[in-house]
Design a protein around this motif. Sequence first.
Motif, short mmCIF file in Angstrom:
data_model
loop_
_atom_site.label_atom_id
_atom_site.label_comp_id
_atom_site.label_asym_id
_atom_site.label_seq_id
_atom_site.Cartn_x
_atom_site.Cartn_y
_atom_site.Cartn_z
N UNK A 40 -27.85 3.00 51.07
CA UNK A 40 -28.42 4.27 51.62
C UNK A 40 -29.76 4.51 52.42
N UNK A 41 -30.87 3.86 51.66
CA UNK A 41 -31.87 4.42 52.12
C UNK A 41 -32.26 3.74 53.60
N UNK A 42 -31.41 2.84 54.50
CA UNK A 42 -31.17 2.30 55.55
C UNK A 42 -31.59 2.72 57.02
N UNK A 43 -32.20 2.33 57.83
CA UNK A 43 -32.21 3.50 59.19
C UNK A 43 -30.59 3.26 59.74
N UNK A 44 -29.76 2.28 59.45
CA UNK A 44 -28.57 2.78 59.42
C UNK A 44 -27.49 2.78 58.88
N UNK A 45 -28.12 3.53 57.89
CA UNK A 45 -26.67 4.18 57.46
C UNK A 45 -26.65 6.02 57.55
N UNK A 46 -25.41 5.89 57.79
CA UNK A 46 -24.72 7.26 58.61
C UNK A 46 -24.69 7.09 59.59
N UNK A 47 -25.48 6.63 60.90
CA UNK A 47 -25.86 6.66 61.89
C UNK A 47 -24.24 6.42 62.98
N UNK A 48 -22.96 5.61 61.79
CA UNK A 48 -22.16 5.90 62.90
C UNK A 48 -20.76 6.32 62.23
N UNK A 49 -21.05 7.60 61.73
CA UNK A 49 -20.27 8.56 61.65
C UNK A 49 -19.21 8.56 62.57
N UNK A 50 -19.87 9.03 63.68
CA UNK A 50 -18.44 9.24 64.41
C UNK A 50 -17.19 9.00 65.04
N UNK A 51 -17.37 6.94 64.82
CA UNK A 51 -15.90 6.12 65.09
C UNK A 51 -15.50 6.68 63.51
N UNK A 52 -14.39 6.29 63.30
CA UNK A 52 -13.99 5.70 62.06
C UNK A 52 -13.57 4.62 61.45
N UNK A 64 -18.57 1.19 55.30
CA UNK A 64 -19.47 2.43 54.42
C UNK A 64 -20.55 2.21 54.72
N UNK A 65 -21.71 1.90 55.14
CA UNK A 65 -22.90 1.96 55.86
C UNK A 65 -23.59 2.48 56.50
N UNK A 66 -22.55 1.97 57.62
CA UNK A 66 -22.33 3.12 59.08
C UNK A 66 -21.62 4.46 58.95
N UNK A 67 -21.48 4.49 57.93
CA UNK A 67 -20.23 5.65 57.98
C UNK A 67 -21.06 6.76 56.74
N UNK A 68 -21.86 6.00 56.14
CA UNK A 68 -22.80 7.21 55.43
C UNK A 68 -21.78 7.38 54.43
N UNK A 69 -21.16 6.60 53.34
CA UNK A 69 -20.28 6.44 52.40
C UNK A 69 -21.51 6.34 51.43
N UNK A 70 -20.75 7.23 50.41
CA UNK A 70 -22.15 6.73 48.46
C UNK A 70 -21.31 5.91 48.21
N UNK A 71 -20.63 4.52 47.94
CA UNK A 71 -20.09 4.06 47.34
C UNK A 71 -21.07 3.50 46.08
#
Length: 598
Positions: free
Chosen positions: A446-458, A430-437
Amino acid sequence: MTRALDILNHTFGYDAFRPPQDEIIDTLIKGGDALVLMPTGGGKSLCYQIPALARPGCGVVISPLIALMQDQVSAMQELGVRASFLNSTLDLASVQSVEQALLDNELDLLYIAPERLVQGRTLQLLSQAQIALFAIDEAHCVSQWGHDFRADYLQLSLLHQEFPQVPRIALTATADERTRAEIIERLQLEEAQQFIAGFDRPNIRYRITLKQNARQQLLRFLKQEHPSDAGIVYCLSRRKTEEIASWLCQQGFTALPYHAGLPTEVRAEHQARFLREEGIIVVATIAFGMGIDKPDVRFVAHLDLPKTVEAYYQETGRAGRDGETANAWMVYGLQDVIKLRQMMANSQGNEAFKRVEQHRLNAMLGLCEITSCRRQTLLGYFGDELADPCGNCDTCLEPVATWDGTEAARMALSAAYRTGQRFGVNHLIDVLRGSETDKVIQCDHHRLPTFGVGKSLDKNQWSSVFRQLVARGYLRVDVEGYGALQLESHCRALLRDEETLHLRRDTLKKVVKQQTKTALPEDIDVALWEALRACRRELADEQGVPPYVIFNNNTLQEMCYQIPQSLSEFGSLSGVGERKLDKYGADFLRVINQHLSS
């Protein structure tokens, strides 16, 4: 050995020994001890049965499961061998009758459970009898490092102390170097000759795939490849065995559950049906299988990851004992690893034992994740080498696609580290894909540098990345922290950009199209084959034994090819000894003649 070969020909109906059977038998006949490692279906039983018949006295076989003794004894009696057993299923009068037969030298083989053998009464009985040899079957049970440890086996060293002149043979199909050393030490077999016949079972096709919808994957496998075959499905829990068995029955299969929690009489009934009926599927925990002598098991399926490579090899080895093609099929996932590690953490073993178990689980997971030949890796675990890829496992038949997962792996490791190494795989995805659960927001992730960096992978792709990082030792699962993923020191080179990493590309694999269900040769007379099978089934029902005890499939096929017309011709078939010739020859010749005249 002239006497041994005569017994092989006339009692068992075979022309020649398979190496190293002849060397083992010669060693025992001459009074020596032996440690035998031979794959399931390799003919281990003959290694003690023939010396027991060739030497004066009775051979005593220590067998771990009393539920199987009746079938083992029945198979011997069918051959004209004077065999019996002593266990808790017998009443007092029956026990006394067997004991007197032993003292009167009227037995060739006597099967005894280890817990009964070490009783004072039994030892006194044996001291008064003439003993040809002691055979310790499933000898890996003596090892506390082994996968089937039995405390009763620890006392079997007394055989050497109480009967120093009687030869002993210890047999197993699964023992790595450490387990072999413990067998030798605990059974005092330091002077025994060791015979290691190799572990390869080339007729078994090994296939391991990612668990996505286990029930549907199993159903597709069974319907496409084994719609009417006998097989075993292994599950981790008792509850799951019953659920899967019930579900398979709803799908049109005949499936029976088997686990240690069932009443003894139910387990015995299910085991008997599996051995004696055709097309039965047993859904079981590891409580089922040791010593199962059913040659036509066409598949072994695992719906959960075994704890060790030894357990996997032993369980899959129950398929294809007749040498015909068979399947070892398994689905697995990261949740299996987490569940097994939780079970290890909660076990009663000491820290040294837990470390060894962890190492073995890692080896099992490594076998699942490899992209090279599975058989080479499996055999290598036991110190057996296969020079070239086998061509009969999924990674050989359908080479695995890989991709450069270096950057994705660094993202995954960073996410685990920056979240404090306190969270499981789903939250990290969830963190890597930027999911705001709710959990991500609540933890401020959601404030971490790694938040959302992995959206290219499911999600499935990230799950694959994490699973492979665990398998390769970059991450570990903290079982006390509810499956939290934590960094291992092995990951430093990858994080420092000193290493690249290629991962397997997971896709939903199609079932291999080539059938591995036992197929008849194209030139065989199918009508005669079915008539012979019907005759065998009828005789088996009358005798109350499994069909293969009458004759195995190879012997039936030889009948179809040779078309014997006389008892003399029938007696020359492989697997037809004198006893079976007298007992069954006329029945099968009648079927053959009726077929020819129809």
